[in-house]
Design an enzyme around this catalytic site. Structure first.
Site, PDB file in Angstrom:
ATOM      1  N   GLU A 194       0.599  -1.280   0.059  1.00  0.00           N
ATOM      2  CA  GLU A 194       0.011  -0.091  -0.149  1.00  0.00           C
ATOM      3  C   GLU A 194       0.966   1.158   0.232  1.00  0.00           C
ATOM      4  OE1 GLU A 194      -3.245  -0.558   3.047  1.00  0.00           O
ATOM      5  OE2 GLU A 194      -3.115  -2.724   2.832  1.00  0.00           O
ATOM      6  N   LYS A 229      -0.298   3.881  -4.930  1.00  0.00           N
ATOM      7  CA  LYS A 229       0.220   2.896  -4.913  1.00  0.00           C
ATOM      8  C   LYS A 229       1.094   2.535  -6.104  1.00  0.00           C
ATOM      9  CE  LYS A 229      -3.562   0.314  -2.821  1.00  0.00           C
ATOM     10  NZ  LYS A 229      -4.654  -0.713  -2.789  1.00  0.00           N
ATOM     11  N   ARG A 277       4.765 -13.191  -8.386  1.00  0.00           N
ATOM     12  CA  ARG A 277       3.467 -13.675  -8.643  1.00  0.00           C
ATOM     13  C   ARG A 277       2.977 -12.852 -10.037  1.00  0.00           C
ATOM     14  NH1 ARG A 277      -0.034 -13.269  -3.052  1.00  0.00           N
ATOM     15  NH2 ARG A 277       1.296 -14.891  -1.973  1.00  0.00           N
ATOM     16  N   ARG A 308     -21.794   9.596  -1.058  1.00  0.00           N
ATOM     17  CA  ARG A 308     -21.808   8.313  -1.767  1.00  0.00           C
ATOM     18  C   ARG A 308     -22.892   7.227  -1.321  1.00  0.00           C
ATOM     19  NH1 ARG A 308     -16.113   6.142  -4.581  1.00  0.00           N
ATOM     20  NH2 ARG A 308     -15.725   8.076  -5.539  1.00  0.00           N
TER      21      ARG A 308
END
Length: 305
Positions: free
Chosen positions: A3, A61, A114, A156
């Protein structure tokens, strides 16, 4: 997934090695690491060779290496991406994907187990790569408008943790620091954003900034070897986490047992006493819930990360 604090630690680690240096050569060991460069690996090598680099930059990020002339090299660490700085003759770490030789003899290596991350060339991307223009400013950006973002959050039809993870609203926050920020702000992750109110929304954002600042000072959070600094060292903020990954342990504030609730394809860790709010049964140590939490319903946020 790294992060904001982890990516910032990497950016700061690269800065003294890359700023003002010229790329002397590039070797792509695995073309999957540059799959986002649509013109292919050979073009990626050609575009990077000879670039003079400026100070590494970051938004949320994402990390990029600005070049003199206005272009940039864009990097996303994904789940396991790392930059390592070493001598060219040093043994390669497992899963090394790209080698970048600098004009002072230093070699920068992109390692990714990965392969969810990757590198690409961004024409005209020195100030802000267009590929990430949709990403919102993060809490450490000098132009971040906290009251405006808090107001947008409460407008929102969502829940507070979903809002924190939506990179179009505020970038850089992932599952770890969302859990920690909500614990600090005594707010349940499933709290509807319309019920937050401006004051609590601002408190949640301030808590996120505070916990990430502390994580930065500790070198980020390393649960395993997939996130390390450019010198191979790990971060130590995992020792300071209050709730994330602390299932079954006592809350540092009130002593209640930390629980876990299903959240999208992941989970939320929280204190059921400090963070009372909407939601169904929490997953307690040794027991699986037969129902999903309300924050697990519906599609996930469309933001990055």
């Amino acid at each position: 997934m790294p992060e904001l604090p982890e990516v910032e630690v990497v950016r700061a680690g690269l800065e003294p090695f890359l700023t003002g240096r010229r790329i002397a050569g590039v070797d792509v060991l695995d073309e999957r690491a540059v799959r986002r460069h649509e013109a292919g690996a050979a073009d990626f090598v050609r575009r990077l060779t000879g670039l003079e680099l400026g100070r590494p930059a970051r938004r949320g990020k994402y990390l990029w290496l600005p070049a003199v002339g206005g272009d940039a090299v864009l990097a996303h660490l994904g789940m396991s991406g790392q930059f390592r700085v070493d001598a060219p003759d040093a043994p390669l770490a497992r899963n090394t994907r790209v080698l970048v030789d600098l004009d002072d003899g230093t070699q920068v290596r992109f390692v990714d187990q990965r392969l969810f991350g990757g590198l690409s060339f961004s024409p005209g991307g020195a100030q802000l790569p267009p590929e990430i223009a949709r990403i919102a400013r993060d809490l450490f950006d000098e132009r971040f408008d906290l009251p405006a973002v808090a107001a947008a959050m409460t407008a929102r039809r969502s829940t507070v943790k979903r809002a924190l993870l939506d990179q179009r609203l505020v970038s850089g926050i992932g599952n770890i620091y969302a859990d920690e920020a909500l614990w600090r702000a005594r707010t349940h992750p499933g709290t509807p954003t319309r019920l937050l109110g401006a004051r609590r929304a601002r408190a949640v954002l301030r808590a996120a900034r505070a916990v990430m600042a502390e994580a930065l000072a500790a070198g980020g959070t390393s649960f395993d070897a997939l996130y390390v600094h450019v010198d191979g060292e790990r971060g130590y903020f995992d020792r300071e986490l209050a709730v994330h990954g602390r299932l079954g342990e006592p809350c540092p504030r009130c002593g209640a047992t930390i629980v876990r609730e299903a959240f999208m394809n992941r989970s939320s860790h929280l204190c059921p006493r400090c963070q009372r709010g909407p939601g169904t049964a929490a997953i307690r140590p040794g027991k699986a819930s037969s129902r999903k939490s309300v924050v697990d319903a519906g599609p996930g946020p469309r933001g990055v990360g």
